[in-house]
Design a protein around this motif. Structure first.
Motif, PDB file in Angstrom:
ATOM      1  N   THR A  53      -5.549 -30.363  30.308  1.00  0.00           N
ATOM      2  CA  THR A  53      -4.901 -31.049  29.207  1.00  0.00           C
ATOM      3  C   THR A  53      -3.757 -30.207  28.674  1.00  0.00           C
ATOM      4  O   THR A  53      -3.932 -29.038  28.374  1.00  0.00           O
ATOM      5  N   ASP A  54      -2.592 -30.801  28.560  1.00  0.00           N
ATOM      6  CA  ASP A  54      -1.439 -30.120  27.996  1.00  0.00           C
ATOM      7  C   ASP A  54      -1.494 -30.312  26.483  1.00  0.00           C
ATOM      8  O   ASP A  54      -1.612 -31.421  25.993  1.00  0.00           O
ATOM      9  N   MET A  55      -1.399 -29.226  25.724  1.00  0.00           N
ATOM     10  CA  MET A  55      -1.502 -29.329  24.269  1.00  0.00           C
ATOM     11  C   MET A  55      -0.359 -30.150  23.681  1.00  0.00           C
ATOM     12  O   MET A  55      -0.489 -30.699  22.607  1.00  0.00           O
ATOM     13  N   ALA A  56       0.768 -30.252  24.378  1.00  0.00           N
ATOM     14  CA  ALA A  56       1.881 -31.067  23.878  1.00  0.00           C
ATOM     15  C   ALA A  56       1.475 -32.536  23.810  1.00  0.00           C
ATOM     16  O   ALA A  56       2.018 -33.304  23.027  1.00  0.00           O
ATOM     17  N   ASP A  57       0.502 -32.947  24.628  1.00  0.00           N
ATOM     18  CA  ASP A  57       0.034 -34.320  24.628  1.00  0.00           C
ATOM     19  C   ASP A  57      -1.044 -34.569  23.588  1.00  0.00           C
ATOM     20  O   ASP A  57      -1.485 -35.694  23.392  1.00  0.00           O
ATOM     21  N   GLN A  58      -1.545 -33.523  22.934  1.00  0.00           N
ATOM     22  CA  GLN A  58      -2.623 -33.654  21.962  1.00  0.00           C
ATOM     23  C   GLN A  58      -2.063 -34.058  20.597  1.00  0.00           C
ATOM     24  O   GLN A  58      -0.920 -33.732  20.268  1.00  0.00           O
ATOM     25  N   PRO A  59      -2.871 -34.735  19.788  1.00  0.00           N
ATOM     26  CA  PRO A  59      -2.413 -35.085  18.442  1.00  0.00           C
ATOM     27  C   PRO A  59      -2.251 -33.824  17.611  1.00  0.00           C
ATOM     28  O   PRO A  59      -2.989 -32.868  17.770  1.00  0.00           O
ATOM     29  N   LYS A  60      -1.259 -33.831  16.685  1.00  0.00           N
ATOM     30  CA  LYS A  60      -1.017 -32.662  15.838  1.00  0.00           C
ATOM     31  C   LYS A  60      -2.014 -32.608  14.683  1.00  0.00           C
ATOM     32  O   LYS A  60      -2.233 -31.577  14.103  1.00  0.00           O
ATOM     33  N   LEU A  78      -1.406 -24.171  21.652  1.00  0.00           N
ATOM     34  CA  LEU A  78      -2.065 -24.440  20.377  1.00  0.00           C
ATOM     35  C   LEU A  78      -1.404 -25.572  19.589  1.00  0.00           C
ATOM     36  O   LEU A  78      -1.947 -26.033  18.597  1.00  0.00           O
ATOM     37  N   GLY A  79      -0.215 -25.995  20.009  1.00  0.00           N
ATOM     38  CA  GLY A  79       0.459 -27.108  19.345  1.00  0.00           C
ATOM     39  C   GLY A  79       0.978 -26.778  17.957  1.00  0.00           C
ATOM     40  O   GLY A  79       1.170 -27.674  17.137  1.00  0.00           O
ATOM     41  N   LEU A  80       1.231 -25.493  17.678  1.00  0.00           N
ATOM     42  CA  LEU A  80       1.726 -25.097  16.365  1.00  0.00           C
ATOM     43  C   LEU A  80       3.229 -25.351  16.273  1.00  0.00           C
ATOM     44  O   LEU A  80       3.945 -25.217  17.261  1.00  0.00           O
ATOM     45  N   GLU A  81       3.686 -25.682  15.076  1.00  0.00           N
ATOM     46  CA  GLU A  81       5.117 -25.907  14.862  1.00  0.00           C
ATOM     47  C   GLU A  81       5.743 -24.610  14.380  1.00  0.00           C
ATOM     48  O   GLU A  81       5.543 -24.187  13.250  1.00  0.00           O
ATOM     49  N   VAL A  82       6.463 -23.951  15.277  1.00  0.00           N
ATOM     50  CA  VAL A  82       7.124 -22.688  14.949  1.00  0.00           C
ATOM     51  C   VAL A  82       8.612 -22.978  14.767  1.00  0.00           C
ATOM     52  O   VAL A  82       9.254 -23.521  15.655  1.00  0.00           O
ATOM     53  N   ILE A  83       9.124 -22.632  13.584  1.00  0.00           N
ATOM     54  CA  ILE A  83      10.544 -22.835  13.319  1.00  0.00           C
ATOM     55  C   ILE A  83      11.230 -21.473  13.288  1.00  0.00           C
ATOM     56  O   ILE A  83      10.579 -20.445  13.107  1.00  0.00           O
ATOM     57  N   SER A  84      12.542 -21.476  13.479  1.00  0.00           N
ATOM     58  CA  SER A  84      13.282 -20.222  13.376  1.00  0.00           C
ATOM     59  C   SER A  84      14.541 -20.474  12.567  1.00  0.00           C
ATOM     60  O   SER A  84      15.083 -21.570  12.553  1.00  0.00           O
ATOM     61  N   GLU A  85      14.955 -19.423  11.888  1.00  0.00           N
ATOM     62  CA  GLU A  85      16.190 -19.486  11.120  1.00  0.00           C
ATOM     63  C   GLU A  85      16.809 -18.096  11.094  1.00  0.00           C
ATOM     64  O   GLU A  85      16.102 -17.096  11.197  1.00  0.00           O
ATOM     65  N   LYS A  86      18.113 -18.054  11.000  1.00  0.00           N
ATOM     66  CA  LYS A  86      18.824 -16.779  10.966  1.00  0.00           C
ATOM     67  C   LYS A  86      18.975 -16.354   9.510  1.00  0.00           C
ATOM     68  O   LYS A  86      19.473 -17.106   8.682  1.00  0.00           O
ATOM     69  N   ILE A  87      18.522 -15.141   9.210  1.00  0.00           N
ATOM     70  CA  ILE A  87      18.610 -14.602   7.854  1.00  0.00           C
ATOM     71  C   ILE A  87      19.455 -13.336   7.905  1.00  0.00           C
ATOM     72  O   ILE A  87      19.173 -12.437   8.707  1.00  0.00           O
ATOM     73  N   GLU A  88      20.455 -13.286   7.050  1.00  0.00           N
ATOM     74  CA  GLU A  88      21.362 -12.138   7.039  1.00  0.00           C
ATOM     75  C   GLU A  88      20.586 -10.873   6.706  1.00  0.00           C
ATOM     76  O   GLU A  88      19.766 -10.836   5.782  1.00  0.00           O
TER      77      GLU A  88
END
Length: 195
Positions: free
Chosen positions: A99-106, A175-185
């Motif tokens: 099972t691919d975790m991308a196919d699993q419900p969040k 794990l299907g976690l939502e990881v975001i990234s942002e650039k911080i000075e």
């Protein structure tokens, strides 16, 4: 803990990020017999194992009978990278595809949504082992200030590509976690897990 060369770490990071933990195809830039040397060293260190190759999979070698074999990362490979082992690769019945975790419900599955067996299966797949580096990485990324690649490499002694592989493979895909990234000075690119 098993010491890995940069090349071994790159190859294993890619394998551990793939569904099923397959080592092939190799994405590292190696020439000539170097690929074979590195793969043999991974087998000797018990970080990769030979398994029967399905028709659609790249072949590592053929055994004495001409049976095609491919390579899969072992649980020791996941441990060497500080990732939870992909235990489903060894225990899943052959008839059922992984099972691919991308196919699993969040959202978590509740007893009202499914049978008890299904709810238990989803919880088992997504559970992180307590006290693992993966759990510590998740805790770093859940902090309000998040963490940069440099901060994570300093904390765990990993190479930057290993950190990126853990975020993309173990956290996002498995794990299907939502990881975001942002650039911080002043800090550079910061990664955070959305709650």
């Amino acid at each position: 803990m098993t010491q890995l060369s940069d090349t071994q770490a790159v190859i294993l990071s890619a394998a551990c990020a793939r569904e099923g933990g397959f080592v092939l195809p190799i994405t590292a830039a190696l020439k000539g017999g170097a690929v074979k040397v590195v793969l043999i060293s991974l087998i000797k260190k018990e970080l990769a194992e030979e398994i029967l190759a399905e028709p659609s999979q790249p072949v590592w070698r053929e055994d004495e009978d001409g049976t095609p074999l491919t390579l899969r990362a072992t649980p020791a490979a996941y441990e060497a990278l500080g990732m939870g082992a992909d235990t489903d690769a060894d225990t899943a019945p052959e008839e059922e595809p992984a099972t691919d975790m991308a196919d699993q419900p969040k959202t978590p599955v509740t007893e009202a949504d499914s049978s008890p067996d299904e709810a238990e299966e989803v919880q088992r797949v997504r559970k992180t082992r307590q006290g693992s580096k993966q759990e510590a990485l998740i805790a770093m990324l859940k902090r309000p200030e998040g963490a940069s690649i440099a901060e994570i490499t300093a904390e765990f002694g990993w190479q930057p590509h290993t950190v990126r592989g853990a975020i993309a493979g173990a956290l996002k895909k498995k794990l299907g976690l939502e990881v975001i990234s942002e650039k911080i000075e002043g800090r550079g690119r910061i990664y955070k897990i959305q709650d």
